[in-house]
Write a protein that holds these residues in place. Structure first.
Motif, mmCIF file in Angstrom:
data_model
loop_
_atom_site.group_PDB
_atom_site.id
_atom_site.type_symbol
_atom_site.label_atom_id
_atom_site.label_comp_id
_atom_site.label_asym_id
_atom_site.label_seq_id
_atom_site.Cartn_x
_atom_site.Cartn_y
_atom_site.Cartn_z
ATOM 1 N N VAL A 89 43.106 29.369 44.284
ATOM 2 C CA VAL A 89 43.221 29.788 45.671
ATOM 3 C C VAL A 89 41.941 29.388 46.391
ATOM 4 O O VAL A 89 40.840 29.773 45.969
ATOM 5 N N THR A 90 42.066 28.595 47.439
ATOM 6 C CA THR A 90 40.894 28.166 48.188
ATOM 7 C C THR A 90 40.465 29.271 49.142
ATOM 8 O O THR A 90 41.166 29.596 50.100
ATOM 9 N N ALA A 91 39.329 29.874 48.853
ATOM 10 C CA ALA A 91 38.812 30.963 49.674
ATOM 11 C C ALA A 91 37.342 31.136 49.361
ATOM 12 O O ALA A 91 36.864 30.756 48.282
ATOM 13 N N ASP A 92 36.614 31.691 50.315
ATOM 14 C CA ASP A 92 35.208 31.994 50.119
ATOM 15 C C ASP A 92 35.086 33.365 49.469
ATOM 16 O O ASP A 92 35.847 34.287 49.795
ATOM 17 N N GLU A 93 34.116 33.508 48.576
ATOM 18 C CA GLU A 93 33.892 34.806 47.949
ATOM 19 C C GLU A 93 33.531 35.870 48.974
ATOM 20 O O GLU A 93 33.618 37.068 48.683
ATOM 21 N N GLU A 94 33.122 35.458 50.162
ATOM 22 C CA GLU A 94 32.770 36.406 51.211
ATOM 23 C C GLU A 94 33.974 36.828 52.052
ATOM 24 O O GLU A 94 33.838 37.695 52.921
ATOM 25 N N ALA A 95 35.130 36.211 51.814
ATOM 26 C CA ALA A 95 36.324 36.541 52.609
ATOM 27 C C ALA A 95 37.551 36.415 51.718
ATOM 28 O O ALA A 95 38.282 35.419 51.769
ATOM 29 N N LEU A 96 37.804 37.424 50.895
ATOM 30 C CA LEU A 96 38.896 37.352 49.931
ATOM 31 C C LEU A 96 40.247 37.491 50.624
ATOM 32 O O LEU A 96 40.414 38.309 51.529
ATOM 33 N N PRO A 97 41.260 36.713 50.180
ATOM 34 C CA PRO A 97 42.552 36.694 50.856
ATOM 35 C C PRO A 97 43.579 37.643 50.261
ATOM 36 O O PRO A 97 44.765 37.550 50.607
ATOM 37 N N PHE A 98 43.183 38.542 49.382
ATOM 38 C CA PHE A 98 44.152 39.345 48.641
ATOM 39 C C PHE A 98 44.463 40.670 49.336
ATOM 40 O O PHE A 98 43.602 41.269 49.978
ATOM 41 N N ALA A 99 45.697 41.108 49.170
ATOM 42 C CA ALA A 99 46.102 42.405 49.705
ATOM 43 C C ALA A 99 45.433 43.522 48.910
ATOM 44 O O ALA A 99 45.004 43.342 47.768
ATOM 45 N N GLU A 100 45.343 44.676 49.525
ATOM 46 C CA GLU A 100 44.769 45.820 48.832
ATOM 47 C C GLU A 100 45.615 46.189 47.607
ATOM 48 O O GLU A 100 46.837 46.097 47.618
ATOM 49 N N ARG A 101 44.940 46.570 46.555
ATOM 50 C CA ARG A 101 45.579 47.047 45.315
ATOM 51 C C ARG A 101 46.568 46.034 44.748
ATOM 52 O O ARG A 101 47.653 46.386 44.310
ATOM 53 N N SER A 102 46.159 44.769 44.711
ATOM 54 C CA SER A 102 47.068 43.713 44.252
ATOM 55 C C SER A 102 46.605 43.026 42.975
ATOM 56 O O SER A 102 47.344 42.213 42.420
ATOM 57 N N ILE A 103 45.404 43.331 42.495
ATOM 58 C CA ILE A 103 44.814 42.607 41.366
ATOM 59 C C ILE A 103 44.431 43.600 40.282
ATOM 60 O O ILE A 103 43.941 44.701 40.558
ATOM 61 N N ASP A 104 44.634 43.186 39.024
ATOM 62 C CA ASP A 104 44.288 44.049 37.896
ATOM 63 C C ASP A 104 42.862 43.844 37.405
ATOM 64 O O ASP A 104 42.228 44.782 36.914
ATOM 65 N N LEU A 105 42.367 42.609 37.501
ATOM 66 C CA LEU A 105 41.070 42.279 36.909
ATOM 67 C C LEU A 105 40.378 41.220 37.754
ATOM 68 O O LEU A 105 40.992 40.234 38.159
ATOM 69 N N VAL A 106 39.088 41.433 38.026
ATOM 70 C CA VAL A 106 38.247 40.431 38.679
ATOM 71 C C VAL A 106 37.055 40.158 37.775
ATOM 72 O O VAL A 106 36.359 41.093 37.366
ATOM 73 N N VAL A 107 36.853 38.882 37.457
ATOM 74 C CA VAL A 107 35.704 38.468 36.640
ATOM 75 C C VAL A 107 34.952 37.389 37.412
ATOM 76 O O VAL A 107 35.565 36.471 37.960
ATOM 77 N N SER A 108 33.644 37.492 37.454
ATOM 78 C CA SER A 108 32.834 36.519 38.180
ATOM 79 C C SER A 108 31.563 36.240 37.407
ATOM 80 O O SER A 108 30.890 37.173 36.956
ATOM 81 N N ALA A 109 31.224 34.963 37.243
ATOM 82 C CA ALA A 109 30.037 34.578 36.488
ATOM 83 C C ALA A 109 29.111 33.717 37.335
ATOM 84 O O ALA A 109 29.484 32.620 37.768
ATOM 85 N N LEU A 110 27.928 34.214 37.598
ATOM 86 C CA LEU A 110 26.836 33.474 38.242
ATOM 87 C C LEU A 110 27.251 32.868 39.575
ATOM 88 O O LEU A 110 26.966 31.704 39.871
ATOM 89 N N ALA A 111 27.929 33.678 40.391
ATOM 90 C CA ALA A 111 28.350 33.221 41.714
ATOM 91 C C ALA A 111 27.917 34.195 42.807
ATOM 92 O O ALA A 111 27.488 33.781 43.880
#
Length: 254
Positions: free
Chosen positions: A88-110
């Motif tokens: 999904v093309t998006a900036d980490e500063e402006a996430l495009p996801f609906a509320e309560r829609s994701i189970d897991l977020v993992v981020s490394a050195l970003a």
């Protein structure tokens, strides 16, 4: 996009990351972090139907997530795609996801390069389901203090002034408070100091270039670094941070 502080040139970050991919990328820190995050996930038995790899500048996290039987769909989120899996093309500063829609977020050195870290954390928390999990590793605290001090001393001597060269990283003591204010339940923050050794300060700077982690501060000088300043940086670094075997060290706090 966040209207908060404007510390980092995010457009330049993308340019530097593309350049790093064209070179022989230095991924040893990313690979180390991805392995650690995978080990932490191994202790969690619940099922994660939808997982997001947020901004990681390689596929290291996705390769680890692919080995987990309890993780379903993995989506990479970032402004650059490596054409490896769903993206999904998006900036980490402006996430495009609906509320309560994701189970897991993992981020490394970003996330150390977002301008509004509290705002990004709030967006992550809102996108997670009530029982969701977020794991992130950032370059933080006193990382690269050796390089920072060598540049400051060299510029004071050669150019009679100091310019911003090394990014300000979030202090580990502050991150726990940021997570609490963002609304995360039971936040846990820890850190590891990693000493990396090089033949010279120039070799360290070459590695930072191959990580896509060279200077992207908005307040940076736009003129090229003077040869005389670089030579003095290398001399000061060697004088202050050389180990017994003649190699220099650099500290990363992860």
């Amino acid at each position: 996009m966040s209207s908060g502080p404007n510390i980092f040139d995010r457009r330049l970050l993308r340019v530097r990351q593309r350049r790093a991919r064209r070179l022989r990328p230095a991924t040893f820190l990313l690979d180390r972090v991805a392995t650690d995050l995978g080990e932490r996930l191994s202790a969690v038995l619940r099922k994660f139907d939808v997982a997001v790899d947020l901004g990681t500048p390689s596929d290291a996290v996705r390769r680890v997530l692919a080995t987990k039987n309890n993780i379903g769909t993995v989506v990479a989120v970032g402004l650059e795609s490596d054409d490896n899996g769903l993206h999904v093309t998006a900036d980490e500063e402006a996430l495009p996801f609906a509320e309560r829609s994701i189970d897991l977020v993992v981020s490394a050195l970003a996330l150390q390069f977002v301008n509004d870290l509290p705002g990004a954390l709030i967006q992550i928390r809102r996108a997670l389901k009530p029982d969701g999990l977020s794991l992130a590793a950032l370059i933080g605290g006193n990382s690269l203090t050796e390089l920072r001090s060598a540049f400051a001393a060299a510029e004071s001597e050669v150019e009679s002034g100091i310019s911003p060269r090394v990014a300000p990283f979030a202090d580990i003591r502050e991150l726990g408070g940021l997570l609490q204010r963002a609304g995360f339940a039971l936040p846990v923050v820890d850190s590891e100091r990693v000493a990396v050794r090089y033949d010279s300060a120039l070799a360290l700077m070459r590695d930072l270039r191959r990580m896509g982690a060279t200077n992207i501060l908005h307040e940076r000088l736009r003129t090229p670094l003077k040869r005389s300043t670089l030579e003095r940086v290398m001399a000061i670094y060697a004088d202050r941070f050389t180990d017994a075997d003649g190699r220099v060290h650099a500290t990363f706090v992860l």
